[in-house]
Design an enzyme around this catalytic site. Structure first.
Site: not given
Lengths: 502, 502
Positions: B179, B205-206, B209-210, B267, B275
């Site tokens: 975030g 990770s790729r 949404t960022s 979330d 997760s």
């Protein structure tokens, strides 16, 4: 791209039917995808003709579309009313207040009327995605809708569609909670109670998962797809009608929520009540009798569940000015013999004609319901309904009235018969111990019902009936050999459909 | 049709990308649709090559397909591994036990390990529909996962994928809850702690949404898409790696659930814990430091939420044999200057090179985290981590180690620079009072990040910093004029991204 390039693409129809879901197709190399950051499954606002829908994006990675073209699912194309070559505009989806309300409900907050309305309106317009609708339906399941929320949801669902006003009072109605094959009492009840002077404009649905809806069955006998003016004319002439209500935007939110609830098998009381009562209120009904079949393979499976649902139906109805009476009925087996549009129509005609062959269980069920409606509509004093109903049926008045309604709707039709029929025999002697409504319905559907009007199942035995070895238990009717074969294969693989006991 | 007609159709690729959703396309006139009673949106089992997927049916009402043909979405085509002309078999979807478990959870029952495993396995294989997944995610939201269920869900997610075993101990790791734009501490931490002898194989990770994931940023500096053997070789040589983990089937259920949770903005703590910890357990990590930025526009917004999440991460980790330490950090503004793969890579190189221009907040954040990891991995006594981390960085050992890792992964690359840059100036004098992480991230994405590696935002001011009128607040970097224009339009429409106070 530069800012002067408008975010628009030329519409090219591909004819992909995604049912109610709106899907938009764009080429992977399209400048709009890149500039707007759209990827597969992004929700995208698509506009044309001063209308906007929100659609899910699918990306085309071949030559199905040019990079300056876009396509739409059939549903989205219809909603926008566009033809090939029209320019479509694209933009990001605005933040939806309704999505926040769904989230609030998921996290256990209680929603008010305005929040419910926002959710229902966005569900109807397609702005809320199926995922959001699934979250909403889930968050409301398992008694998580309060009484006030149920009332608010019902009101919001009514407000989101058309509401009919018949200008005559009282307007009576009946509804069956469903799950029982056959049980085609509606045409008989309408004929009897309107013959007695009550106003009963019945808007019915087509089958969604069942072998026949009332509208499918009625269509065998008369036109049912009438516009609002035609329906009003029929009701003015006869006091009643039995038509398809699907074209009239009566509680369209109900159709949307059912589409999501069904695959999830979520049938919470609160939503069931809102579903039923919103349809009835939208249809302009004032006094409603609800037939609630209870049985192990019906929709409502036990007495406790039936009692809860009954209480909530009456309480919510009362709050919304609807007088509701619930008749809990035997849901252990089908009512009547026929399962499928034509076979059910045949049963109905036998009953209305006082034919000695008429299935007596259907006669008695229809009379009981008609009696209740007559009392509910003050056509007779309490306790006198059943006698009046029987008199009206046996005197032939109900049949005369039914013919008048069919004539007003466009003319009574002859019932078609299926060219193919196969009898399924008892493998041994015994007594019928249980009948599985769901398996029977599935056999009728595999035989082609309701698309093939004459297809379906004719049930030849009832619970507690003794049968001989090789006595026919039921007949499968079909219009095509493949469908007959298919239904039969399934039937033979499910001998438990009719259980024989010693 | 007759029973001898096999329920098969010839595959014709259409190249429609529906992301992870499996879709099958059949012609409206196709005999299988009719015989099986398939309609648009029906879930259908499709088999070929001895593999089966469950796909959602779309009906083609034009000439896109012949009546003896069917097509598949790109995802379903890949899952079945089919080429044009291959025969596809179709059948009804079996009743899923997992769907009943989802329903049970929706109605408030507690799930056991076997039920969780059934849900997770069917989520990974695509047997459960997105609607069911949305229902599951919703039913778990809002603290409705018990502690035991969280443990079971985590275990089930690990069991549903690959689990790496590095054969060396202890294996340390770090994870940031996210975030916060920038905050690219991972490469620095890996360099420092592996220079000190710990084993830290970092699978990243790729961006989803960022504007950049760690793997996107690292790819600017070295290859990250390595197979399992290559990764093991890198770790054997250097003790560490910074690679893309997406190709290794580590907790694939996590990707599936995130795909559903994100659009719903759900979330829940339980799912967030499952997760994070399932990914770490799958990656073979034994001791994990979790960076938890807290701030009004970060993922975790207040101290109470941070405390709840911290406790649950530690408790569930402990139960599963994972030693977890959580560092709550300042999440009110980005860390470092760059937002976007290349700009973040530049920051990282400045830090590792002890460049006086290096962003000091990134230096200090990375050192604090590296110090924690060193202590967690017993490379130093408690309290000695920060000093050892700083020595390792300032001595140049970390930079040497980072170069060795890049070399082992395939060679250190030069950082590309964007051809276009636009400075956004302060409209007036003032003091920086607030920075909106989400709006900044959006500007960087509109400028092209992460697809355009060199695109993004360079933040030139920090909170509480006094600025003059027309002093540059941030720079937008882009590779194409259209993207620059687009990001700039959005930036100018959102002046609240950097709030100036008097």
């Amino acid at each position: 791209m530069s800012l002067s390039t408008p975010a628009s693409l030329r519409f090219r129809p591909l004819g992909i039917d995604t049912s109610a879901e709106y899907v938009v197709y764009m080429h992977a190399g399209c400048h709009i995808c890149r500039a707007e950051g759209f990827a597969a499954q992004t929700r995208v606002a698509v506009s044309a003709n001063e209308r906007t829908v929100i659609a899910t994006l699918n990306i085309v990675r071949g030559d199905l579309l040019g990079i300056d073209e876009a396509s739409l699912s059939v549903s989205a194309q219809c909603a926008l009313g566009v033809r090939a070559g029209v320019m479509l505009q694209f933009s990001h989806v605005p933040v939806l207040a309704s999505a926040s309300h769904v989230r609030a409900k998921v996290f256990g907050q209680t929603l008010d009327r305005a929040a419910m309305q926002a959710i229902v309106d966005d569900a109807v317009s397609g702005r809320l995605s199926d995922l959001h609708l699934a979250a909403f339906v889930t968050a409301c399941a398992g008694e998580r809708l309060t009484f006030d929320e149920t009332v608010e949801l019902t009101e919001a669902m009514v407000a989101a569609g058309m509401r009919l006003d018949w200008q005559r009072h009282p307007v009576v109605d009946k509804h069956c909670v469903g799950g029982l094959p056959g049980n085609r009492t509606t045409p008989i009840v309408v004929a009897i109670v309107t013959a007695c002077g009550l106003v009963m404009p019945k808007t019915s649905s087509r089958a969604i998962t069942s072998p026949a809806g009332t509208a499918d069955m009625m269509e065998v006998l008369a036109p049912v797809d009438l516009d609002a003016d035609a329906i009003r004319r029929v009701v003015d002439q006869t006091g009643g009608c039995i038509v398809w209500g699907g074209g009239m935007q009566l509680s369209p939110a109900d159709d949307v929520l059912i589409r999501i609830e069904r695959p999830l098998d979520l049938d919470s009381d609160g939503q069931l009540v809102a579903s039923i009562l919103s349809k009835k209120l939208s249809a302009g009904s004032e006094r409603v009798l609800i037939d609630l079949p209870v049985g192990p393979t019906a929709k409502v499976r036990d007495a406790a569940a039936a009692e809860r649902l009954t209480n909530r139906l009456i309480a919510v109805g009362t709050r919304l000015g609807l007088r509701v009476k619930v008749r809990q009925s035997d849901g252990r087996q089908p009512v009547g013999r026929g399962i499928g549009p034509s076979l059910e129509a045949r049963d109905v005609l036998q009953v209305l004609n006082n034919d000695p062959q008429a299935p007596q269980d259907l006669v008695e069920r229809a009379l009981a319901l008609a009696g209740d409606v007559l009392e509910l509509g003050d056509a007779v004093a309490l306790g006198g309904g059943l006698v009046l109903a029987r008199d009206t049926l046996e005197s032939g008045l109900a049949w005369k009235q039914f013919q008048a309604i069919c004539a007003a709707q466009g003319g009574l039709r002859a019932v078609p018969q299926a060219p193919l029929c196969h009898l399924v025999d008892a493998p041994r002697a015994g007594v019928v111990g249980a009948i599985d409504n769901r398996v029977l319905a599935r056999i009728a559907k595999l035989a082609g019902a309701p698309q093939s009007k004459a297809a379906g199942v004719d049930l030849l035995v009832k619970l507690a009936e003794p049968v001989e070895r090789q006595q026919p238990l039921y007949a499968i009717h079909a219009e095509a050999p493949g469908e007959l074969h298919y239904a039969l294969s399934y039937a033979l693989a499910h001998p438990e459909v009719i259980q024989l006991e010693n």
